[in-house]
Enzyme design. Structure first.
Site, short mmCIF file in Angstrom:
data_model
loop_
_atom_site.label_atom_id
_atom_site.label_comp_id
_atom_site.label_asym_id
_atom_site.label_seq_id
_atom_site.Cartn_x
_atom_site.Cartn_y
_atom_site.Cartn_z
CG ASP A 9 -5.78 39.83 33.78
OD1 ASP A 9 -5.31 39.92 34.93
OD2 ASP A 9 -5.31 40.44 32.81
CB ILE A 10 -6.19 38.61 39.45
CG1 ILE A 10 -6.84 38.78 40.82
CG2 ILE A 10 -4.80 39.23 39.40
CD1 ILE A 10 -6.19 37.97 41.92
CG ASN A 23 9.78 39.88 44.70
OD1 ASN A 23 9.94 40.85 45.45
ND2 ASN A 23 9.80 39.99 43.38
N GLY A 31 5.07 37.34 36.27
CA GLY A 31 3.79 36.68 36.60
C GLY A 31 2.68 37.66 36.96
CG ASP A 33 4.86 41.17 41.85
OD1 ASP A 33 4.16 42.18 42.08
OD2 ASP A 33 5.98 40.97 42.35
CB SER A 116 3.48 29.42 45.84
OG SER A 116 4.10 30.24 46.81
CB VAL A 119 7.87 32.47 39.21
CG1 VAL A 119 9.38 32.56 39.42
CG2 VAL A 119 7.48 33.21 37.95
CE1 TYR A 120 9.43 33.29 43.85
CE2 TYR A 120 7.90 33.56 45.68
CZ TYR A 120 8.96 34.03 44.92
OH TYR A 120 9.56 35.23 45.25
#
Ligand code: AR6
Length: 315
Positions: A9-10, A23, A31, A33, A116, A119-120
């Site tokens: 986990d970052i 975004n 996510g 973010d 990306s 979600v992207y």
């Protein structure tokens, strides 16, 4: 190791900077973010409000608040629209701009998520390729340790064909101990130093000496070799400065791969460090598969090792 791939986990990474896949508003989202904002606390959102958003492909930096790192670099990846809308260029610039910013702030250790790729909608294998290419390009000119932190194993989508080929290779060879097929990399009968001597023919040259000789023979510079091997400059200096240095097995293998040694020469170099590839080790069989197939891309090898839950080269 200058570029590594870690499963974690970052928000838990202790490093100088983590990168956020944000975004355009920089005001948080889902996510990674969302995870970063939650872990950092409300101070991060307040600082982000003052930044006035961020263009796709650009990057901005803030403090890290309750996170165990010093900075958060926020970058905005492209939304995937099929690949024909400049997505790759934009994604590359996310990595490049984030790394330049990290350098400006004297960061020595930086962790990226796969920007990306959630979600992207960027295909994960393509997103990983762009990340690796851009980070590697930066590391050719700069000293930094960069990690790609992946959350789930599915982030690694190395070709199914490659995985199937490796699995078949392992199944064929990964049999009983002391099985010694003819003409491969394995010298597992060789137990005593006397036997090793017979195989190598000469014990005069140490690992370090053989490595330096082979670098010269290949017409490489030291830096080209250790960077390709994904080995830290300090570790290389130690090996260079001490003819009797005994590297770890993954380090010795990383150099054999960086030098693109054919199987027999790779076996010789490993023997100089006291190692051989064994059919009773899955790790060894994966390495052997790549060397025998003359596929010398360390990152590709590491992706495969990761897929098979093995330790990574140079890590
Ligand atoms: N640590 C490491 N990787 C993670 C973590 C984590 N804690 N959580 C998710 N990932 P995404 P994007 C991985 O969707 O595609 C947000 O709403 C995840 O598995 O976070 O760039 C923003 O506000 C995936 O591989 O980012 C934007 O609106 C990767 O991180 C939008 O999503 C990126 O997935 C950005 O989408």
């Amino acid at each position: 190791m200058p570029l590594q791939i870690i499963r974690n986990d970052i928000t838990r990474m202790r490093c100088d900077a983590i990168v956020n896949a944000a975004n355009n508003t920089l005001l948080g989202g889902g996510g990674v973010d969302g995870a970063i904002h939650r872990a950092a606390g409300s101070g991060l959102l307040e600082e982000c409000r003052a930044l006035g958003g961020c263009e796709t492909g650009e990057a901005k930096i803030t403090g890290a608040y309750k996170l165990p790192c010093r900075y958060v670099i926020h970058t905005v990846g492209p939304v995937w629209h099929g690949g024909g809308f400049g997505e790759e260029k934009l994604l590359s610039s996310c990595y490049r701009n984030s790394l330049e910013l990290a350098k400006q702030y004297d960061c020595e250790t930086v962790c990226f998520p796969l920007i990306s790729a959630g979600v992207y909608g960027y295909p994960k294998d393509e997103a990983l390729r762009v990340a690796v290419n851009e980070i590697s390009r930066f590391l050719l000119e700069n000293e930094m340790t960069v990690s790609i932190v992946v959350y789930d194993k599915q982030s690694f989508q190395i070709s199914k064909k490659l995985i199937a080929d490796i699995r078949e290779y392992i199944d064929e060879r990964y049999i009983q101990e002391h099985y010694v097929p003819r003409g491969n990399l394995i010298y597992s009968q060789c137990k005593a130093p006397g036997d090793l001597r017979d195989v190598v023919g000469s014990v005069d040259e140490s690992f370090s000496e053989m490595l330096l000789r082979k670098i010269d023979e290949k017409g490489m510079t030291d830096a080209q070799c250790y960077k390709k091997a994904n080995i830290d400059r300090k570790l290389f200096s130690k090996i260079r400065g001490n003819p009797q240095y005994k590297p770890s097995k993954p380090t010795a293998i990383a150099f054999a791969v960086a030098l693109e040694l054919p199987p027999e020469e790779a076996a010789d170099l490993l023997l100089k460090a006291g190692y051989a590839l064994s059919p009773s080790s899955k790790f060894d069989m994966i390495i052997e598969y790549f060397i025998r197939s003359r596929r010398y891309d360390i990152l590709e090898i590491n992706e495969a090792l990761f897929e098979f839950d093995q330790p990574l080269l140079g890590a």
